[in-house]
Design a protein around this motif. Structure first.
Motif, mmCIF file in Angstrom:
data_model
loop_
_atom_site.group_PDB
_atom_site.id
_atom_site.type_symbol
_atom_site.label_atom_id
_atom_site.label_comp_id
_atom_site.label_asym_id
_atom_site.label_seq_id
_atom_site.Cartn_x
_atom_site.Cartn_y
_atom_site.Cartn_z
ATOM 1 N N SER A 123 64.610 19.927 42.671
ATOM 2 C CA SER A 123 65.586 20.619 43.519
ATOM 3 C C SER A 123 66.396 19.630 44.343
ATOM 4 N N GLU A 126 68.873 17.830 41.907
ATOM 5 C CA GLU A 126 69.958 18.702 41.453
ATOM 6 C C GLU A 126 70.926 19.012 42.591
ATOM 7 N N THR A 127 70.396 19.321 43.752
ATOM 8 C CA THR A 127 71.264 19.640 44.895
ATOM 9 C C THR A 127 72.105 18.435 45.290
ATOM 10 N N THR A 128 71.478 17.255 45.311
ATOM 11 C CA THR A 128 72.209 16.050 45.689
ATOM 12 C C THR A 128 73.332 15.750 44.708
ATOM 13 N N ASP A 130 74.777 17.880 42.550
ATOM 14 C CA ASP A 130 75.770 18.963 42.507
ATOM 15 C C ASP A 130 76.722 18.923 43.694
ATOM 16 N N THR A 131 76.253 18.427 44.838
ATOM 17 C CA THR A 131 77.096 18.453 46.041
ATOM 18 C C THR A 131 77.850 17.155 46.281
ATOM 19 N N PRO A 771 76.207 19.675 36.554
ATOM 20 C CA PRO A 771 76.501 20.483 37.750
ATOM 21 C C PRO A 771 77.212 21.794 37.406
ATOM 22 N N ARG A 774 74.641 24.243 35.893
ATOM 23 C CA ARG A 774 73.824 24.871 36.944
ATOM 24 C C ARG A 774 74.633 25.901 37.738
ATOM 25 N N LYS A 775 75.906 25.623 37.931
ATOM 26 C CA LYS A 775 76.769 26.582 38.626
ATOM 27 C C LYS A 775 76.878 27.883 37.834
ATOM 28 N N SER A 778 73.525 29.746 38.040
ATOM 29 C CA SER A 778 73.352 30.359 39.362
ATOM 30 C C SER A 778 74.170 31.631 39.490
#
Length: 829
Positions: A123, A126-128, A130-131, A771, A774-775, A778
């Motif tokens: 997590s 992926e968060t790092t 993606d952002t 990314p 995953r978008k 989501s």
């Protein structure tokens, strides 16, 4: 240059012009190594200075022992990488995410982190990424239609149905897909076959103005099954044939002109032991479902001739089945030769068993001759599509030919046709017009030229700058149509694109809904779903089980197609691919599965009472494709689950490793599980098999052909389907395996999205696409992960709506480290 010391959390580095020194060891510079070192300098990399203590601890505890600068396992050195700058090494970390999601690392047999630790670290990564990662758009090079797209497009354009495997060479597949642009080459040999194919379909569409007499033989499919006394195929109704018939065969045949054609049946079981003549029967011939001829065959008189006169008597009987005449119009038509079903009550069996025995049956196949006395070319489906006008006199022919060219080329080229296009097309018409066939011959040459044009054969998303660009509406229409239908856009989609309406997201979503409801969306099952699941080539496995037949293989193929359609095209949550408590069966497939109460040869939806049959894991197609001809394979089945369901393919076996687990001559039979356990005693083998085998062992109750078994008949031992995953989780059987896969809620949707996006974009998915993947996943979660929501997410994504510069991927490859990780399936025995 002089030497410089870089402090890391582990050992001093000394860099010179010749290479890198680590604790006295000299390492030659590679692009991968240089990238890592440059990153270390750029970010002042000190491994202990990380964004998250738990992430740092996980890396140090479970990863760095192998993935360090000295061992450099897998081409990765985590001791040079900085978790505060994850986005700068996104390619490496995306591979790490895949390995961790599949629990492929650490290797089996090594200490393992808890699942909560893995989830938290994944997590974080992926968060790092993606952002903070810059948004990149991939490049798709010029792309040739593959042979399936050619056949599908030709069917839509001019109504000619062909078998592309018979007239065009096979394509190179990438991860199972044959529509990836980089793999679609155009050799001189291919172009020669392609031009011949375009001429063939053009002639079949228009018809032959001067038809040549031909004699074509159509062989009986599955002769080893459909012939012989007492077989079920010749006695039973065949699905798709008219009700009230039994046995026979069907085929498609091109009739080049209106006229008389004659059918010859070459064998009818009237030889030296003429059992087929014992019972009178009525044979009928149908063309496109309409009866065109019938003949009475068999019974006491024919039996006496065959018995008394031997071979000569057989020839007399076959003469009844020769020159069966029918008038047929030009075009490709379906021909069915079958028998009218005789009532079981009219039994000829003296025992009173109620069986009709000794029935005529087709042996070799059917021969079609003609045309005799051709009478012209009527308005077939194909001619209706092509001939948008009919010249009443000679002076009108050129103008009509231009209308035909403009109409057909607009659809074929997927864009409006200009006057310049007509200038190069019309000379082909004139050349053909000068031949004996006149106007129709000119149109044949015109159709051939259009289908041979690069504007038809190739799709190109041109880009002339170093910046990504948005696709225009015509390009978007073409990409959307080949994605959902495997063919060019229809008239409605082209008209909307030509007027600039597809740029509106609401409009394109309406088009997606319309197109998914169209029968042409079945191509998503044939060309995407079956390829993704590797279930499109069931004939690759030939079971030694004498009870298995090609007819059963066909049943498996029918079931899996109907099942996939019922989930994906009915817009159900994709998790139902695993949980669906229904399937589609006929009587023989139901018997194979041990299910009672299903009668008749027609497939119908059936609710499954036994949970182990639910979803893909209980389908005969899945179980057959992941077996060998002589035994099951937990290795193949486990690799299939990891790759096709979880999207985390294991590495292939190392070279020169013994992978054949067959029982050697003279050895006492043992279960496959026992042989695998002996194989895994080698720690090197355990590292991979410890993670591949467990999902496959959970399916071991299913035999090669999908039947459930509690005992291994070869070893005479009870099947043990219990297993332990690398995470330490214990499973027993297919139900618990399914529950485990469902517990990873976004894993299957992510796998489908990646594969579907690859299929839609006609290129491999790169690390910088993740990314966006995953978008999409989501967003689809808000709609319970329905198939349509994933498709809509892809269509509305920049990767689908834009084209990146050609240089982009090369540039990105030079910046990223070359941390290659093998992703091929482990297909070893």
């Amino acid at each position: 240059m002089g030497k410089k010391v870089v402090k890391t959390g582990y050992q001093p580095l000394r860099i010179s012009s010749s290479g890198l020194t680590v604790q006295g060891k000299n390492l030659v510079f590679t692009q991968s190594l240089m990238s890592l070192v440059c990153l270390a300098f750029a970010s002042h990399a000190v491994f202990g200075q990380v964004a998250d203590d738990s992430s740092n601890t996980l890396i140090q505890t479970y990863c760095v022992e192998c993935h360090n600068l000295e061992d450099f396992s897998g081409g990765v050195a985590f001791d040079l990488m900085d978790l505060d700058h994850v986005s700068e090494e996104a390619e490496v970390w995306e591979k790490a995410i895949g390995k961790l999601r599949g629990r492929l690392m650490p290797p089996a047999g090594q200490p393992q982190p808890e699942q909560d630790e893995v989830n938290a670290f994944v997590s974080f990564l992926e968060t790092t990424i993606d952002t903070s990662t810059t948004h990149h758009i991939g490049h798709v090079p010029i792309q040739r239609l593959n042979r399936t797209e050619f056949a599908t497009t030709v069917k839509g354009l001019i109504g000619v149905e062909i078998d592309p495997e018979q007239i065009l060479p096979s394509e190179i597949e990438v991860e199972g897909f044959d529509n990836i642009a980089n793999a679609l080459g155009s050799s001189p040999s291919f172009l020669e076959q392609y031009i011949a194919a375009t001429r063939l379909v053009a002639t079949q569409a228009v018809g032959a103005p001067q038809p040549k007499f031909a004699n074509v033989f159509h062989e009986l499919p599955d002769r080893n099954i459909g012939f012989g006394f007492g077989d079920n195929v010749s006695r039973n109704h065949i699905d798709g044939f008219p009700l009230g018939t039994r046995g026979g065969m069907s085929f498609t045949h091109f009739f080049p002109a209106d006229g008389e054609y004659r059918f010859n049946i070459l064998d009818i079981d009237a030889g030296l032991y003429p059992r087929g003549m014992e019972t009178a029967a009525t044979m009928i011939i149908l063309v496109d479902g309409v009866e065109v001829n019938r003949v009475e065959i068999g019974g006491p008189e024919d039996l006496a001739i065959a018995t008394r006169d031997g071979v000569a008597g057989g020839d007399v009987i076959l003469a009844k089945l020769a020159d069966l005449s029918a008038n047929v119009e030009v075009g490709t038509h379906e021909v069915i030769v079958t028998f009218i079903e005789r009532s079981w009550g009219a039994s000829n069996n003296a025992t009173g068993s109620g069986r009709v025995t000794g029935m005529p049956r087709i042996g070799l196949g059917v021969e079609v001759e003609g045309p005799f006395n051709p009478s012209g070319l009527s308005l077939s489906e194909s001619r209706e599509k092509i001939f948008v006008c009919q010249p009443a006199e000679l002076a009108e022919e050129r103008f009509c030919a231009e209308d035909i060219a403009r109409n057909l080329a607009t659809q074929a080229f997927r864009r409006p046709v200009s006057d310049e296009d007509l200038e190069w097309m019309m000379p082909f018409y004139e050349l053909g017009r000068a031949e004996e066939g006149g106007f129709d011959s000119g149109v044949i040459e015109l159709v051939t030229a259009i289908l041979s044009s690069p504007d038809f054969l190739y799709r190109s998303l041109r880009i002339e700058t170093d910046e990504p660009r948005i696709l225009n509406d015509l390009e978007l229409a073409s990409r959307l149509s080949f994605f959902l239908w495997s063919q060019g856009p229809d008239v409605e989609l082209l008209e909307m694109a030509a007027t600039g309406q597809l740029s509106d997201p609401d409009t394109i979503e309406l088009q997606v809904t319309r197109m998914l409801a169209d029968p042409r969306a079945q191509s998503l099952i044939e060309n995407f779903a079956l390829a993704w699941l590797n279930l499109d080539e069931l004939n690759a496995i030939q079971p030694i089980d004498q009870g298995f037949s090609n007819a059963m293989r066909t049943n498996f193929e029918t079931e899996i197609r109907l099942f996939l359609s019922s989930v994906l095209l009915e817009n159900r949550p994709v998790h139902e691919l695993l949980t669906a408590d229904w399937t589609f069966l006929n009587n023989t497939l139901a018997n194979q599965y041990g299910i009672s109460g299903v009668l008749g040869t027609q497939f119908r939806r059936v609710t499954l009472e036994n949970e182990y049959r639910w979803g893909l894991l209980g389908k005969g197609a899945t179980l057959l494709r992941t077996s060998y001809s002589d035994r099951t394979s937990p290795v193949l089945r486990g690799a299939w689950v990891l790759d096709r369901i979880m999207g985390t393919p294991p590495a292939p076996p190392p070279p020169n490793v013994e992978v054949d687990l067959s029982i050697r001559e003279g050895e006492a039979p043992t279960t496959v599980r026992a042989r695998l356990e002996a194989h895994r005693e080698n720690p090197t083998c355990q590292a991979c098999h410890g993670l591949i085998d467990p999902p496959g062992l959970a399916l071991e109750n299913f035999d090669v052909t999908g039947r459930w078994r509690d005992v291994d008949p070869l070893a005479n031992a009870v099947i043990d389907a219990s297993t332990v995953l690398t995470s330490g989780k214990k499973l027993n059987g297919p139900i618990e395996l399914r529950e485990h896969l469902l517990s990873l809620e976004d894993q299957l949707p992510t796998t489908i999205t990646k594969r579907l996006m690859m299929y839609a974009l006609n290129r491999e998915i790169e690390y910088f696409d993740m990314p966006q993947v995953r978008k999409i996943v989501s967003a689809a979660a808000q709609d319970n992960y329905t198939f349509a929501s994933i498709i809509t997410g892809i269509v509305n994504n920049d990767a689908f709506r834009m084209q990146g510069p050609e240089e982009h991927q090369d540039t990105m490859a030079s910046v990223a480290t070359n941390n290659s990780v093998a992703t091929n399936n482990n297909e070893g025995r």
